[in-house]
Design a protein around this motif. Structure first.
Motif, short mmCIF file in Angstrom:
data_model
loop_
_atom_site.label_atom_id
_atom_site.label_comp_id
_atom_site.label_asym_id
_atom_site.label_seq_id
_atom_site.Cartn_x
_atom_site.Cartn_y
_atom_site.Cartn_z
N UNK A 289 0.69 -33.26 15.36
CA UNK A 289 1.99 -33.42 14.71
C UNK A 289 3.13 -33.33 15.71
N UNK A 290 3.06 -32.34 16.60
CA UNK A 290 4.11 -32.15 17.59
C UNK A 290 4.00 -33.13 18.75
N UNK A 291 2.78 -33.51 19.07
CA UNK A 291 2.55 -34.39 20.22
C UNK A 291 1.72 -35.58 19.72
N UNK A 292 2.35 -36.62 19.19
CA UNK A 292 1.64 -37.73 18.57
C UNK A 292 0.61 -38.41 19.46
N UNK A 293 0.83 -38.39 20.77
CA UNK A 293 -0.14 -39.03 21.66
C UNK A 293 -1.51 -38.36 21.62
N UNK A 294 -1.53 -37.08 21.17
CA UNK A 294 -2.81 -36.38 21.05
C UNK A 294 -3.60 -36.87 19.83
N UNK A 295 -2.98 -37.70 19.00
CA UNK A 295 -3.67 -38.31 17.88
C UNK A 295 -4.67 -39.38 18.30
N UNK A 296 -4.59 -39.82 19.56
CA UNK A 296 -5.54 -40.78 20.11
C UNK A 296 -6.80 -40.03 20.53
N UNK A 297 -7.93 -40.36 19.90
CA UNK A 297 -9.14 -39.58 20.19
C UNK A 297 -9.61 -39.75 21.63
N UNK A 298 -9.24 -40.85 22.30
CA UNK A 298 -9.61 -41.01 23.71
C UNK A 298 -8.93 -39.95 24.56
N UNK A 299 -7.70 -39.60 24.19
CA UNK A 299 -6.99 -38.55 24.92
C UNK A 299 -7.69 -37.21 24.70
N UNK A 300 -8.07 -36.93 23.46
CA UNK A 300 -8.76 -35.67 23.18
C UNK A 300 -10.12 -35.63 23.85
N UNK A 301 -10.82 -36.77 23.87
CA UNK A 301 -12.10 -36.83 24.57
C UNK A 301 -11.91 -36.57 26.06
N UNK A 302 -10.81 -37.06 26.61
CA UNK A 302 -10.52 -36.83 28.03
C UNK A 302 -10.39 -35.33 28.32
N UNK A 303 -9.71 -34.61 27.44
CA UNK A 303 -9.61 -33.16 27.59
C UNK A 303 -11.00 -32.53 27.60
N UNK A 304 -11.88 -33.01 26.70
CA UNK A 304 -13.22 -32.43 26.59
C UNK A 304 -14.00 -32.62 27.89
N UNK A 342 -22.61 -34.84 24.57
CA UNK A 342 -22.59 -33.53 25.22
C UNK A 342 -21.24 -33.21 25.87
N UNK A 343 -20.48 -34.21 26.28
CA UNK A 343 -19.20 -34.02 26.96
C UNK A 343 -19.33 -33.04 28.13
N UNK A 344 -20.30 -33.26 28.98
CA UNK A 344 -20.44 -32.41 30.16
C UNK A 344 -19.24 -32.64 31.08
N UNK A 345 -18.98 -31.68 31.94
CA UNK A 345 -17.81 -31.72 32.81
C UNK A 345 -17.83 -32.98 33.67
N UNK A 346 -16.82 -33.82 33.52
CA UNK A 346 -16.76 -35.10 34.22
C UNK A 346 -15.30 -35.52 34.37
N UNK A 347 -14.60 -35.02 35.40
CA UNK A 347 -13.17 -35.34 35.55
C UNK A 347 -12.89 -36.83 35.73
N UNK A 348 -13.81 -37.55 36.37
CA UNK A 348 -13.59 -38.98 36.55
C UNK A 348 -13.64 -39.71 35.21
N UNK A 349 -14.56 -39.30 34.34
CA UNK A 349 -14.62 -39.88 33.00
C UNK A 349 -13.34 -39.57 32.23
N UNK A 350 -12.81 -38.38 32.42
CA UNK A 350 -11.55 -38.01 31.76
C UNK A 350 -10.42 -38.94 32.20
N UNK A 351 -10.36 -39.23 33.47
CA UNK A 351 -9.31 -40.11 33.98
C UNK A 351 -9.47 -41.52 33.42
N UNK A 352 -10.72 -42.00 33.34
CA UNK A 352 -10.96 -43.33 32.79
C UNK A 352 -10.48 -43.43 31.35
N UNK A 353 -10.74 -42.41 30.56
CA UNK A 353 -10.33 -42.41 29.16
C UNK A 353 -8.81 -42.39 29.02
N UNK A 354 -8.15 -41.61 29.86
CA UNK A 354 -6.68 -41.58 29.82
C UNK A 354 -6.11 -42.94 30.20
#
Length: 549
Positions: A289-304, A342-354
């Motif tokens: 609600x406060x940060x609408x861009x977080x409504x994109x599940x790719x962004x949330x997946x990137x955090x994971x 599983x969303x194992x730790x993968x910073x490069x995958x996070x960057x790709x999703x963003x």
């Protein structure tokens, strides 16, 4: 000779029991040399437990945390209870369920009295339900929209009529604490009612003393309790600065420990150590609600992908934990679905999703939106452990180009912000992850008031998550009375949640409980809960002996 053989047999059995008790313990403690060390005690006159202020222990004035409701449970009873295996009769001796699943008729015990001597009747049950329609308790209420009405059949029989079949109804009743009509009928605002008669229940303990400033509680046996005798006559909750040291010094009789200190107890046969199930966890929330861009599940997946959950277990939990699953339920849950990402730790995958979500990091100083605004958030936490968790997360998110500033609050303020939606990102820790999986609906589904015959409130509404498919499955599983069919629906809900990542379970804790068996050895877990000291049955004699682990 016959009696001698009998006596020798009893003596031999006693030695076997003692030997088993000793072999099942690890530990080193200051009381290892005391008389009777290693001998299991099924009763105690006085037990000290660590605690802080949890509020006045009645359903409307306690705090929202598990230790708070556990203290309410020592005074107030419910119609049914939970033991190690499932739901058991309590104030209700038995019950009937109609074929259509809409009517539950409970037959009450006839030997129950309130702690002031007034008889307990079906009128108290109906009164509690009706009273809580206007005065919602902090703990113990029945979710609104589930029950249409409550009818008194006679003084010992009460009927609940549901709006729709509810697969979880009996389970929910284990937390529905009955209050006395003859007291609360005269209380217009129970949220500020701190009078002594406000803690009049039917339960095994009386509140003898409460000090809000020091966070101390003293519970003494209710000699007129209808149920099993108390195994512990007096229970005192006291504040301690360091729980482990307090346990070693004998100031408290029960504590939680982490794997790195197990060696301090290895040689003490008087200390029993049992690992907890993974039913308590830390969770990371997004406010869409406060940060609408977080409504994109790719962004949330990137955090994971950007948060190293194994690192948190190693550095914060010192190995006593299991990584969080994006499908929410821990692997120790009986209905955990292992078939999920599983969303194992993968910073490069996070960057790709963003990058796929439209964010860019062209100069290496962090991701920015199309207007050049930097991806930056405030991360609200509680104190101590949560601050350390937040600092590690801040570092990992920073490495993938997400800027985070940590804001530490006192825990009650943090909880209030989560409920009101006054945050951007937030970390919270709580128990109950082993409970009936309907909590996937109550926490993550959003319905209009009265949708599907149920007025359902949801934590998800305050932070902007809403998935129509999940909402539909949530109602279907609630009304599905066939267990196998319901389990399949719960599995589907986990798959949707794992794909959407509305929140990130960081890790489920698996620390160890430790206690001195010569002081008291009756601690037990409810089948769906991690904390032995929260179980009412831990404090009671059962079948002539204390509750067993």
């Amino acid at each position: 000779m016959k009696n001698l053989h009998k006596d020798l047999l009893i003596l031999s059995m006693l030695f076997v029991i003692i030997a088993v008790a000793i072999s099942g313990c690890t530990g080193q403690g200051q009381q290892a040399g005391k008389e009777n060390a290693g001998v299991s005690s099924t009763q105690a006159d006085l037990i000290y437990l660590a605690a802080s202020d949890c509020g006045y222990p009645q359903p409307f004035t306690c705090y929202t945390r598990g230790p708070s409701s556990a203290k309410v449970r020592m005074i107030f009873d419910s119609l049914v209870e939970r033991d190690e295996k499932g739901i058991i009769p309590w104030l209700a001796e038995s019950w009937d369920i109609s074929d259509d699943g809409l009517e539950y008729t409970f037959y009450l015990r006839d030997d129950v009295y309130w702690q002031d001597g007034e008889p307990f009747t079906a009128d108290d049950v109906k009164f509690t339900f009706d009273y809580e329609l206007k005065n919602v308790p902090v703990t113990g209420s029945i979710e609104s929209g589930i029950v249409k009405s409550v009818e008194v059949v006679d003084s010992g029989t009460v009927k609940f009529i549901l709006e729709n079949p509810a697969s979880t109804f009996l389970y929910k009743l284990t937390g529905f604490y009955i209050i006395p009509e003859h007291i609360y009928a005269n209380v217009s605002d129970p949220t500020s009612y701190l009078e002594p008669d406000g803690v009049t229940g039917t339960g095994p303990y009386l509140l003898d003393e409460y000090n809000k400033e020091h966070g101390t509680y003293r519970f003494v046996t209710n000699e007129n309790f209808w149920g099993p005798d108390t195994a512990i006559k007096t229970v005192e909750f006291v504040p301690v600065s360091d729980e482990l040291i307090a346990f070693e010094q004998g100031d408290i009789d029960f504590t939680g420990i982490t794997p790195d200190v197990l060696g301090r107890f290895e040689s003490d046969p008087d200390v029993r150590i049992v690992q907890q199930p993974a039913f308590w966890a830390y969770q990371f929330y997004f406010n869409m609600n406060k940060c609408p861009e977080l409504g994109d599940k790719k962004v949330r997946q990137a955090f994971a992908y950007a948060i190293d959950r194994d690192e948190l277990i190693e550095k914060i939990a010192r190995g006593a934990g299991k990584p969080g699953n994006m499908g929410i339920l821990p692997e120790d849950h009986i209905w955990y679905n292992s078939d999920q990402p599983a969303y194992s730790y993968d910073p490069e995958k996070a960057k790709e999703l963003l990058d796929e979500a439209g964010w860019t990091d062209t100069d290496g100083d962090g991701f920015r939106d199309k207007n050049g605004e930097k991806m930056s958030y405030s991360l609200t936490t509680g104190e101590d452990t949560q601050v350390r968790i937040a600092e590690i997360i801040k570092e990992r998110l920073g490495e993938v180009g997400i800027d985070v500033q940590v804001q530490a609050l006192e825990s009650r303020s943090r909880d209030a912000n989560l409920v009101s939606g006054d945050f951007e990102l937030l970390i919270n820790g709580y128990g109950g992850w082993g409970q009936d999986p309907d909590f996937l609906r109550s926490r993550y589904c959003v319905y209009e008031n009265g949708s599907g015959g149920n007025a359902v409130s949801s934590g998800a509404a305050s932070w902007g998550y809403n998935n129509a498919d999940l909402n539909e499955l949530g109602l279907l599983q609630l009304q599905e009375l066939d267990e196998d069919a319901r389990k399949d629906l719960i599995y589907q809900m986990q798959e949707i949640l794992a794909d959407d990542v509305p929140a990130i379970p960081l890790y489920y804790t698996t620390s160890y409980d430790a206690w001195r068996i010569s002081d008291y050895d009756g601690w037990m877990n409810m089948y769906d809960h991690h904390a032995r000291t929260h179980s009412k049955l831990s404090y009671l004699m059962r079948d002539g002996v204390a509750a067993q682990r």
